[in-house]
Design a protein around this motif. Structure first.
Motif, PDB file in Angstrom:
ATOM      1  N   LEU A  20       0.766  -0.831  -0.214  1.00 16.54           N
ATOM      2  CA  LEU A  20       0.365   0.168   0.594  1.00 16.54           C
ATOM      3  C   LEU A  20       1.207   1.359  -0.060  1.00 16.54           C
ATOM      4  N   SER A  21       0.603   2.050  -0.607  1.00 18.76           N
ATOM      5  CA  SER A  21       1.069   3.356  -0.328  1.00 18.76           C
ATOM      6  C   SER A  21       0.244   4.642   0.007  1.00 18.76           C
ATOM      7  N   CYS A  22       0.566   5.621   0.609  1.00 18.87           N
ATOM      8  CA  CYS A  22       0.103   7.058   1.032  1.00 18.87           C
ATOM      9  C   CYS A  22       0.618   7.795   0.501  1.00 18.87           C
ATOM     10  N   ALA A  23       0.603   8.552  -0.271  1.00 15.61           N
ATOM     11  CA  ALA A  23       0.424  10.405  -1.010  1.00 15.61           C
ATOM     12  C   ALA A  23       0.304  11.058  -0.255  1.00 15.61           C
ATOM     13  N   ALA A  24       0.722  11.710   0.096  1.00 19.26           N
ATOM     14  CA  ALA A  24       0.545  12.983   1.463  1.00 19.26           C
ATOM     15  C   ALA A  24       0.719  14.555  -0.070  1.00 19.26           C
ATOM     16  N   SER A  25      -0.041  15.763   0.506  1.00 21.47           N
ATOM     17  CA  SER A  25       0.305  16.574  -0.501  1.00 21.47           C
ATOM     18  C   SER A  25       0.341  17.958   0.539  1.00 21.47           C
ATOM     19  N   GLY A  26       1.194  19.088   0.704  1.00 19.21           N
ATOM     20  CA  GLY A  26       1.396  19.842   1.866  1.00 19.21           C
ATOM     21  C   GLY A  26       2.608  19.798   2.228  1.00 19.21           C
ATOM     22  N   ARG A  27       3.224  20.392   1.922  1.00 18.76           N
ATOM     23  CA  ARG A  27       5.326  20.917   2.678  1.00 18.76           C
ATOM     24  C   ARG A  27       5.267  20.337   3.697  1.00 18.76           C
ATOM     25  N   GLU A  62       0.402  -5.585  17.337  1.00 24.97           N
ATOM     26  CA  GLU A  62       1.338  -7.588  17.902  1.00 24.97           C
ATOM     27  C   GLU A  62       0.461  -8.739  16.460  1.00 24.97           C
ATOM     28  N   SER A  63      -0.820  -7.919  16.054  1.00 26.65           N
ATOM     29  CA  SER A  63      -1.909  -8.963  14.918  1.00 26.65           C
ATOM     30  C   SER A  63      -0.288  -9.129  13.956  1.00 26.65           C
ATOM     31  N   VAL A  64       0.113  -8.007  13.894  1.00 29.67           N
ATOM     32  CA  VAL A  64       0.918  -8.360  11.733  1.00 29.67           C
ATOM     33  C   VAL A  64       2.114  -7.912  12.426  1.00 29.67           C
ATOM     34  N   LYS A  65       2.891  -7.897  13.825  1.00 30.36           N
ATOM     35  CA  LYS A  65       4.400  -7.117  13.512  1.00 30.36           C
ATOM     36  C   LYS A  65       5.169  -9.508  12.951  1.00 30.36           C
ATOM     37  N   GLY A  66       5.331  -9.323  12.124  1.00 28.12           N
ATOM     38  CA  GLY A  66       6.630  -9.799  11.519  1.00 28.12           C
ATOM     39  C   GLY A  66       5.862 -10.087  10.045  1.00 28.12           C
ATOM     40  N   ARG A  67       4.955  -9.611   9.451  1.00 31.05           N
ATOM     41  CA  ARG A  67       4.785  -9.573   8.974  1.00 31.05           C
ATOM     42  C   ARG A  67       4.333  -8.161   7.755  1.00 31.05           C
ATOM     43  N   PHE A  68       4.221  -7.138   8.773  1.00 30.42           N
ATOM     44  CA  PHE A  68       4.080  -5.960   7.762  1.00 30.42           C
ATOM     45  C   PHE A  68       4.855  -5.259   8.265  1.00 30.42           C
ATOM     46  N   THR A  69       5.601  -4.277   7.443  1.00 27.36           N
ATOM     47  CA  THR A  69       6.487  -3.311   6.910  1.00 27.36           C
ATOM     48  C   THR A  69       5.879  -2.025   7.175  1.00 27.36           C
ATOM     49  N   ILE A  70       6.368  -1.130   7.696  1.00 32.37           N
ATOM     50  CA  ILE A  70       5.976   0.672   7.365  1.00 32.37           C
ATOM     51  C   ILE A  70       7.333   1.266   7.018  1.00 32.37           C
ATOM     52  N   SER A  71       7.089   2.252   6.095  1.00 28.21           N
ATOM     53  CA  SER A  71       8.200   2.837   5.971  1.00 28.21           C
ATOM     54  C   SER A  71       7.895   4.339   4.898  1.00 28.21           C
ATOM     55  N   ARG A  72       8.674   5.137   4.940  1.00 27.13           N
ATOM     56  CA  ARG A  72       8.290   6.495   4.390  1.00 27.13           C
ATOM     57  C   ARG A  72       9.371   6.763   3.486  1.00 27.13           C
ATOM     58  N   LYS A  76       9.400  12.190  -1.523  1.00 27.14           N
ATOM     59  CA  LYS A  76       8.611  11.671  -2.231  1.00 27.14           C
ATOM     60  C   LYS A  76       7.402  12.123  -1.616  1.00 27.14           C
ATOM     61  N   ASN A  77       7.087  12.889   0.022  1.00 27.47           N
ATOM     62  CA  ASN A  77       6.017  12.567   0.386  1.00 27.47           C
ATOM     63  C   ASN A  77       4.800  11.786   0.306  1.00 27.47           C
ATOM     64  N   THR A  78       5.764   9.815   0.923  1.00 31.55           N
ATOM     65  CA  THR A  78       5.107   9.473   0.802  1.00 31.55           C
ATOM     66  C   THR A  78       4.941   7.686   1.896  1.00 31.55           C
ATOM     67  N   VAL A  79       4.404   7.324   2.239  1.00 30.01           N
ATOM     68  CA  VAL A  79       4.683   6.462   3.639  1.00 30.01           C
ATOM     69  C   VAL A  79       4.140   4.726   2.765  1.00 30.01           C
ATOM     70  N   TYR A  80       5.004   4.237   2.559  1.00 34.82           N
ATOM     71  CA  TYR A  80       3.931   2.814   2.360  1.00 34.82           C
ATOM     72  C   TYR A  80       3.817   2.097   3.638  1.00 34.82           C
ATOM     73  N   LEU A  81       3.612   0.914   3.149  1.00 36.03           N
ATOM     74  CA  LEU A  81       2.657  -0.616   3.663  1.00 36.03           C
ATOM     75  C   LEU A  81       2.885  -1.245   3.157  1.00 36.03           C
ATOM     76  N   GLN A  82       4.299  -2.290   3.709  1.00 35.70           N
ATOM     77  CA  GLN A  82       4.278  -4.065   2.601  1.00 35.70           C
ATOM     78  C   GLN A  82       3.368  -4.540   4.054  1.00 35.70           C
ATOM     79  N   MET A  83       2.427  -5.911   3.019  1.00 35.49           N
ATOM     80  CA  MET A  83       1.922  -6.397   3.366  1.00 35.49           C
ATOM     81  C   MET A  83       2.284  -7.708   3.023  1.00 35.49           C
ATOM     82  N   ASN A  84       3.216  -9.520   4.107  1.00 46.46           N
ATOM     83  CA  ASN A  84       3.303 -10.230   3.469  1.00 46.46           C
ATOM     84  C   ASN A  84       2.377 -11.279   4.185  1.00 46.46           C
TER      85      ASN A  84
END
Length: 122
Positions: A20-27, A62-72, A76-84
């Motif tokens: 998942l990606s989340c694009a943000a506007s604004g400085r 706890e339910s997603v630990k070890g499977r999901f990774t959040i990064s930013r 690029k004003n973007t945050v990600y959620l990698q879900m495995n």
């Protein structure tokens, strides 16, 4: 003012992955902690993951630990959620949020995105 737009949701089989990606506007994006929350049908919205403004600190449910990774990527004003290793119980609308981000959607949120649907089939 910050506007958040999520993308990357879809239908995936159990065991699969989505990003998942989340694009943000604004400085002022880089001044906010960012988070992902989710809401399954008939359930309350729940915390999934949080990342600090610098990206140096992350925290997961706890339910997603070890499977999901959040990064930013502040450039690029973007945050990600990698879900495995997705499970059917991960099926929900996933929302991006900006603010101080607590492990509850009841406070610490200045801005919400409109969400993106993730469906995991068994």
């Amino acid at each position: 003012q910050v506007q958040l737009v999520e993308s990357g949701g879809g239908l995936v089989q159990a065991g699969g992955s989505l990003r998942l990606s989340c694009a943000a506007s604004g400085r002022t994006f880089s001044s906010y902690a960012m988070g992902w929350f989710r809401q399954a049908p008939g359930k309350e919205r729940e915390f999934v993951a949080r990342i600090s403004w610098s990206g140096g600190s992350t925290y997961y449910a706890e339910s997603v630990k070890g499977r999901f990774t959040i990064s930013r990527d502040n450039a690029k004003n973007t945050v990600y959620l990698q879900m495995n290793s997705l499970k059917p119980e991960d099926t929900a609308v996933y929302y991006c949020a900006a603010g101080t981000i607590a492990t509850t959607p009841r406070y610490g949120i200045d801005y919400w995105g409109k969400g993106t649907l993730v469906t995991v089939s068994s």
